[in-house]
Design a protein around this motif. Sequence first.
Motif, PDB file in Angstrom:
ATOM      1  N   SER A 153       0.849  -1.182   0.000  1.00 46.14           N
ATOM      2  CA  SER A 153       0.000   0.000   0.000  1.00 46.14           C
ATOM      3  C   SER A 153       0.889   1.238   0.000  1.00 46.14           C
ATOM      4  O   SER A 153       1.849   1.312   0.779  1.00 46.14           O
ATOM      5  N   ALA A 154       0.594   2.193  -0.892  1.00 46.59           N
ATOM      6  CA  ALA A 154       1.408   3.404  -0.969  1.00 46.59           C
ATOM      7  C   ALA A 154       0.750   4.401  -1.913  1.00 46.59           C
ATOM      8  O   ALA A 154       0.061   4.017  -2.866  1.00 46.59           O
ATOM      9  N   PRO A 155       0.961   5.706  -1.667  1.00 50.43           N
ATOM     10  CA  PRO A 155       0.520   6.697  -2.653  1.00 50.43           C
ATOM     11  C   PRO A 155       1.444   6.665  -3.865  1.00 50.43           C
ATOM     12  O   PRO A 155       2.660   6.549  -3.721  1.00 50.43           O
ATOM     13  N   VAL A 156       0.878   6.739  -5.043  1.00 47.55           N
ATOM     14  CA  VAL A 156       1.656   6.681  -6.278  1.00 47.55           C
ATOM     15  C   VAL A 156       1.149   7.759  -7.226  1.00 47.55           C
ATOM     16  O   VAL A 156       0.133   8.416  -6.971  1.00 47.55           O
ATOM     17  N   THR A 157       1.873   7.947  -8.315  1.00 48.83           N
ATOM     18  CA  THR A 157       1.420   8.835  -9.381  1.00 48.83           C
ATOM     19  C   THR A 157       1.128   8.000 -10.624  1.00 48.83           C
ATOM     20  O   THR A 157       1.747   6.959 -10.845  1.00 48.83           O
ATOM     21  N   VAL A 158       0.195   8.460 -11.406  1.00 48.42           N
ATOM     22  CA  VAL A 158      -0.176   7.786 -12.648  1.00 48.42           C
ATOM     23  C   VAL A 158      -0.051   8.795 -13.783  1.00 48.42           C
ATOM     24  O   VAL A 158      -0.695   9.853 -13.761  1.00 48.42           O
ATOM     25  N   GLU A 159       0.793   8.470 -14.749  1.00 51.01           N
ATOM     26  CA  GLU A 159       1.001   9.345 -15.902  1.00 51.01           C
ATOM     27  C   GLU A 159       0.314   8.740 -17.119  1.00 51.01           C
ATOM     28  O   GLU A 159       0.515   7.567 -17.441  1.00 51.01           O
TER      29      GLU A 159
END
Length: 424
Positions: free
Chosen positions: A354-360
């Motif tokens: 579980s972790a905050p991520v970025t999506v491009e």
Amino acid sequence: MAETVVQTDHERGAAPAPPPRGRRGRRTVLVASALVVVAAVAVVGALGLGGGGAEKGSSAPPRSGSTVPVTRTTLTERTTVDGQLGYGTEIPLPVKATGTVTWLPAEGTTVQRGRTLLRVDDRPVVLMYGALPMYRELGLTAGTQQETGTEGDTQDTGEQGGGTDETSGAPAPSGSPTPAGAGAGPGGAGGTLRGMDVLQFESNLAALGYTGFTVDEEFTDLTARAVKRWQKALGLPQTGTVGIGDVVYSAGQVRIGHAGVRLGSPATDDVLTYTGTSRKVVVNASAAEDSWAVRGAAVTIGLPDGKSVKGEVASVGKSATAPEGEGGEGGSAAPTVPVTITIEDQKSVGRLESAPVTVEYVGRERADVLTVPVAALVALAEGGHGLETADGRFVAVRTGLFADGRVEVSGSAVREGMNVRIPE
């Protein structure tokens, strides 16, 4: 007559008389004014003042600085949004067993086919794979027991579930679920249980190694014998009948979520939640800007450690909702829709759960267009943008897509390969 010779101070070697007071000050002012005028001319040239054509005349001498060529390429607009890595939304297990919960698995446990999900009244509730829910008992009916229950496995026939459905007289077609106990009609094997749910269960039973029967849509005596062997391995009474609460179906192996009850509580609909075992990313995308969220669209996921992994849009929510507790002045926050992104290479995520991520994602794209670095653009006094050529001329341009630090440019005076100056 003697001539009188008059010598000047300069001829006598004397120092020249100082200029009148104030003259040096005026000279300094004149030099400074000249410098200001030169600077003003340079600024006017840079801003394109004094003309309105597509190509401007040389309004200032070329200045030092770097030049870059106009290049033809494909520009791609990329946008980054925030997402959350995890196992997806937890949903309740469709447990139909009734009684007291006597054992629960730990949160995060992975359960595969044939394994125990929980125990109710100390009986295991087993996971099987399939799309159909468990909606009825599976076993031999009274007619089948009379015809085939003649060997050693028949001592439990008194415990078989179901009886003959007196209201049913027509045979059930292959593939159509038949209520437990429905007869096959005259001339058929009286009381044979048929249906896709039978096929689904028999497929699981065979996959677990309990064979000796034909995997089809009919629950036969051979099926019942295999069920008894399965029940014996689980420590259950060998009835040959599968109770409605004995099995829970899912599309595949599951990861246990949180428990909705404690040990000793009655089994309820929310006794356990579960997710899939593959990590995925959920993005709450703006409902007004979700055109990129198309099933099958490729995206790039940025992990907290700086690494990037590939993902693919798997599903897009159909209902937009406003985030709870958020909103600006005079209204609520912009509605969002959940977008689920799968990750094929699970090993690339490492041990993160579980972790905050970025999506491009890729937005607009312009192929085979003329481009320059954004820093090469200059603002023209008459409006719009222009470029300064290497010899100090200014040409007006139209701008298009901005992406990756470059900008699309077009105009009658712009051509591929021409050098333009980066303003200092």
